[in-house]
Design a protein around this motif. Structure first.
Motif, PDB file in Angstrom:
ATOM      1  N   MET A   1     -53.111 -75.782  16.597  1.00 11.08           N
ATOM      2  CA  MET A   1     -51.770 -75.459  17.039  1.00 11.08           C
ATOM      3  C   MET A   1     -51.574 -73.942  16.968  1.00 11.08           C
ATOM      4  O   MET A   1     -51.830 -73.319  15.959  1.00 11.08           O
ATOM      5  N   SER A   2     -51.096 -73.369  18.048  1.00 12.50           N
ATOM      6  CA  SER A   2     -50.894 -71.928  18.147  1.00 12.50           C
ATOM      7  C   SER A   2     -49.537 -71.537  17.562  1.00 12.50           C
ATOM      8  O   SER A   2     -48.551 -72.225  17.761  1.00 12.50           O
ATOM      9  N   THR A   3     -49.499 -70.428  16.839  1.00  9.32           N
ATOM     10  CA  THR A   3     -48.246 -69.927  16.290  1.00  9.32           C
ATOM     11  C   THR A   3     -47.867 -68.642  17.016  1.00  9.32           C
ATOM     12  O   THR A   3     -48.679 -68.058  17.737  1.00  9.32           O
ATOM     13  N   LEU A   4     -46.629 -68.202  16.809  1.00  9.78           N
ATOM     14  CA  LEU A   4     -46.175 -66.953  17.407  1.00  9.78           C
ATOM     15  C   LEU A   4     -47.088 -65.808  16.997  1.00  9.78           C
ATOM     16  O   LEU A   4     -47.488 -64.988  17.811  1.00  9.78           O
ATOM     17  N   LYS A   5     -47.458 -65.775  15.726  1.00 10.42           N
ATOM     18  CA  LYS A   5     -48.322 -64.699  15.234  1.00 10.42           C
ATOM     19  C   LYS A   5     -49.650 -64.687  15.984  1.00 10.42           C
ATOM     20  O   LYS A   5     -50.198 -63.634  16.286  1.00 10.42           O
ATOM     21  N   ASP A   6     -50.192 -65.863  16.317  1.00 11.51           N
ATOM     22  CA  ASP A   6     -51.453 -65.941  17.054  1.00 11.51           C
ATOM     23  C   ASP A   6     -51.318 -65.371  18.463  1.00 11.51           C
ATOM     24  O   ASP A   6     -52.292 -64.905  19.045  1.00 11.51           O
ATOM     25  N   ASN A   7     -50.116 -65.406  19.034  1.00 12.73           N
ATOM     26  CA  ASN A   7     -49.901 -64.953  20.400  1.00 12.73           C
ATOM     27  C   ASN A   7     -49.487 -63.486  20.502  1.00 12.73           C
ATOM     28  O   ASN A   7     -49.407 -62.957  21.605  1.00 12.73           O
ATOM     29  N   LEU A   8     -49.204 -62.847  19.372  1.00  9.65           N
ATOM     30  CA  LEU A   8     -48.847 -61.433  19.397  1.00  9.65           C
ATOM     31  C   LEU A   8     -50.092 -60.600  19.645  1.00  9.65           C
ATOM     32  O   LEU A   8     -51.171 -60.911  19.166  1.00  9.65           O
ATOM     33  N   THR A   9     -49.917 -59.548  20.401  1.00  9.39           N
ATOM     34  CA  THR A   9     -51.047 -58.698  20.743  1.00  9.39           C
ATOM     35  C   THR A   9     -50.821 -57.304  20.190  1.00  9.39           C
ATOM     36  O   THR A   9     -49.746 -56.744  20.338  1.00  9.39           O
ATOM     37  N   ASN A  10     -51.829 -56.755  19.564  1.00  8.77           N
ATOM     38  CA  ASN A  10     -51.781 -55.363  19.129  1.00  8.77           C
ATOM     39  C   ASN A  10     -52.209 -54.500  20.300  1.00  8.77           C
ATOM     40  O   ASN A  10     -53.259 -54.739  20.898  1.00  8.77           O
ATOM     41  N   ILE A  11     -51.391 -53.518  20.622  1.00 14.50           N
ATOM     42  CA  ILE A  11     -51.724 -52.623  21.725  1.00 14.50           C
ATOM     43  C   ILE A  11     -51.659 -51.181  21.230  1.00 14.50           C
ATOM     44  O   ILE A  11     -51.003 -50.888  20.235  1.00 14.50           O
ATOM     45  N   ASN A  12     -52.334 -50.301  21.939  1.00 13.74           N
ATOM     46  CA  ASN A  12     -52.326 -48.904  21.528  1.00 13.74           C
ATOM     47  C   ASN A  12     -51.157 -48.165  22.187  1.00 13.74           C
ATOM     48  O   ASN A  12     -50.433 -48.712  23.017  1.00 13.74           O
ATOM     49  N   PHE A  13     -51.016 -46.886  21.826  1.00  6.57           N
ATOM     50  CA  PHE A  13     -49.906 -46.055  22.294  1.00  6.57           C
ATOM     51  C   PHE A  13     -49.875 -45.972  23.826  1.00  6.57           C
ATOM     52  O   PHE A  13     -48.833 -46.148  24.454  1.00  6.57           O
ATOM     53  N   ALA A  14     -51.019 -45.721  24.438  1.00  7.50           N
ATOM     54  CA  ALA A  14     -51.085 -45.573  25.903  1.00  7.50           C
ATOM     55  C   ALA A  14     -50.707 -46.878  26.606  1.00  7.50           C
ATOM     56  O   ALA A  14     -49.974 -46.867  27.604  1.00  7.50           O
ATOM     57  N   GLN A  15     -51.191 -48.008  26.086  1.00  5.03           N
ATOM     58  CA  GLN A  15     -50.843 -49.299  26.682  1.00  5.03           C
ATOM     59  C   GLN A  15     -49.346 -49.568  26.551  1.00  5.03           C
ATOM     60  O   GLN A  15     -48.708 -50.036  27.496  1.00  5.03           O
ATOM     61  N   ALA A  16     -48.802 -49.255  25.387  1.00  8.73           N
ATOM     62  CA  ALA A  16     -47.370 -49.471  25.161  1.00  8.73           C
ATOM     63  C   ALA A  16     -46.546 -48.626  26.123  1.00  8.73           C
ATOM     64  O   ALA A  16     -45.567 -49.102  26.705  1.00  8.73           O
ATOM     65  N   ARG A  17     -46.924 -47.374  26.321  1.00  7.31           N
ATOM     66  CA  ARG A  17     -46.194 -46.495  27.251  1.00  7.31           C
ATOM     67  C   ARG A  17     -46.232 -47.034  28.676  1.00  7.31           C
ATOM     68  O   ARG A  17     -45.233 -47.005  29.378  1.00  7.31           O
ATOM     69  N   ARG A  18     -47.407 -47.518  29.117  1.00  4.07           N
ATOM     70  CA  ARG A  18     -47.515 -48.062  30.485  1.00  4.07           C
ATOM     71  C   ARG A  18     -46.616 -49.279  30.658  1.00  4.07           C
ATOM     72  O   ARG A  18     -45.903 -49.406  31.653  1.00  4.07           O
ATOM     73  N   ILE A  19     -46.646 -50.167  29.686  1.00  4.55           N
ATOM     74  CA  ILE A  19     -45.823 -51.382  29.752  1.00  4.55           C
ATOM     75  C   ILE A  19     -44.346 -51.012  29.726  1.00  4.55           C
ATOM     76  O   ILE A  19     -43.544 -51.505  30.523  1.00  4.55           O
ATOM     77  N   MET A  20     -43.983 -50.112  28.823  1.00  3.98           N
ATOM     78  CA  MET A  20     -42.575 -49.721  28.703  1.00  3.98           C
ATOM     79  C   MET A  20     -42.091 -48.981  29.945  1.00  3.98           C
ATOM     80  O   MET A  20     -40.958 -49.177  30.377  1.00  3.98           O
ATOM     81  N   ARG A  21     -42.921 -48.166  30.541  1.00  2.00           N
ATOM     82  CA  ARG A  21     -42.510 -47.461  31.762  1.00  2.00           C
ATOM     83  C   ARG A  21     -42.242 -48.463  32.884  1.00  2.00           C
ATOM     84  O   ARG A  21     -41.249 -48.369  33.599  1.00  2.00           O
ATOM     85  N   ALA A  22     -43.144 -49.435  33.043  1.00  2.00           N
ATOM     86  CA  ALA A  22     -42.955 -50.459  34.085  1.00  2.00           C
ATOM     87  C   ALA A  22     -41.665 -51.228  33.835  1.00  2.00           C
ATOM     88  O   ALA A  22     -40.896 -51.488  34.779  1.00  2.00           O
ATOM     89  N   CYS A  23     -41.402 -51.572  32.584  1.00  2.00           N
ATOM     90  CA  CYS A  23     -40.169 -52.291  32.251  1.00  2.00           C
ATOM     91  C   CYS A  23     -38.940 -51.417  32.492  1.00  2.00           C
ATOM     92  O   CYS A  23     -37.934 -51.884  33.027  1.00  2.00           O
ATOM     93  N   ALA A  24     -39.015 -50.143  32.112  1.00  2.00           N
ATOM     94  CA  ALA A  24     -37.889 -49.223  32.314  1.00  2.00           C
ATOM     95  C   ALA A  24     -37.587 -49.074  33.798  1.00  2.00           C
ATOM     96  O   ALA A  24     -36.427 -49.078  34.217  1.00  2.00           O
ATOM     97  N   GLU A  25     -38.627 -48.944  34.611  1.00  2.00           N
ATOM     98  CA  GLU A  25     -38.428 -48.815  36.053  1.00  2.00           C
ATOM     99  C   GLU A  25     -37.827 -50.078  36.655  1.00  2.00           C
ATOM    100  O   GLU A  25     -37.079 -50.018  37.624  1.00  2.00           O
ATOM    101  N   ALA A  26     -38.139 -51.231  36.070  1.00  2.00           N
ATOM    102  CA  ALA A  26     -37.612 -52.505  36.556  1.00  2.00           C
ATOM    103  C   ALA A  26     -36.269 -52.865  35.917  1.00  2.00           C
ATOM    104  O   ALA A  26     -35.645 -53.845  36.299  1.00  2.00           O
ATOM    105  N   GLY A  27     -35.840 -52.086  34.927  1.00  2.00           N
ATOM    106  CA  GLY A  27     -34.588 -52.381  34.236  1.00  2.00           C
ATOM    107  C   GLY A  27     -34.692 -53.552  33.277  1.00  2.00           C
ATOM    108  O   GLY A  27     -33.695 -54.187  32.944  1.00  2.00           O
ATOM    109  N   ALA A  28     -35.906 -53.834  32.824  1.00  2.00           N
ATOM    110  CA  ALA A  28     -36.138 -54.957  31.908  1.00  2.00           C
ATOM    111  C   ALA A  28     -36.177 -54.464  30.462  1.00  2.00           C
ATOM    112  O   ALA A  28     -36.762 -53.420  30.181  1.00  2.00           O
ATOM    113  N   PRO A  29     -35.571 -55.205  29.539  1.00  2.00           N
ATOM    114  CA  PRO A  29     -35.620 -54.789  28.133  1.00  2.00           C
ATOM    115  C   PRO A  29     -37.005 -54.989  27.525  1.00  2.00           C
ATOM    116  O   PRO A  29     -37.781 -55.830  27.975  1.00  2.00           O
TER     117      PRO A  29
END
Length: 130
Positions: A1-29
């Motif tokens: 059985m999968s838990t929330l903790k098992d589904n969390l992903t550790n990402i680095n600074f550059a990956q986080a910035r790319r994801i956040m920029r795409a979300c910011a441009e789309a107006g997504a939180p």
């Protein structure tokens, strides 16, 4: 059985910035989760500078529910009250901005609820942010 903790992903600074920029441009939180000192605030400030957007910061640990939910006021001549949020939310509604709700886990329960309304509905008091 999968838990929330098992589904969390550790990402680095550059990956986080790319994801956040795409979300910011789309107006997504975006919800950043990490230990203190890992660079969450730095990522947000860096993104704001890169996108040439002001970053409006609210610290959950120092807020009152009326700060994000809006302070009820009746203005002369009005027949109903309005909910006026803190200045940074009014500014964010007037111009394109990044709203950073910091220290959510440290916020009192009622503050957390009003912060989640900002995230989920894009509303602070009577002000629509997106």
């Amino acid at each position: 059985m999968s838990t929330l903790k098992d589904n969390l992903t550790n990402i680095n600074f550059a990956q986080a910035r790319r994801i956040m920029r795409a979300c910011a441009e789309a107006g997504a939180p975006v919800f950043l989760w990490g230990m203190p000192g890992v660079g969450k605030t730095a990522i947000v400030n860096d993104l704001g500078a890169d996108m040439q957007l002001p970053v409006e910061v609210s610290m959950g640990s120092t807020l009152d529910p009326t700060d994000t939910g809006g302070f009820p006021v009746v203005q002369a001549g009005d027949r109903e009250f309005k909910r006026i949020p803190m200045t940074q939310f009014r500014l964010a509604a007037e111009r394109r901005s990044i709203v950073f709700l910091d220290e959510y886990p440290c916020a009192p329960r009622a503050v957390g609820a009003s912060m989640m309304r900002v995230v989920n509905e894009g509303v602070a008091g009577d002000v629509r942010l997106r």
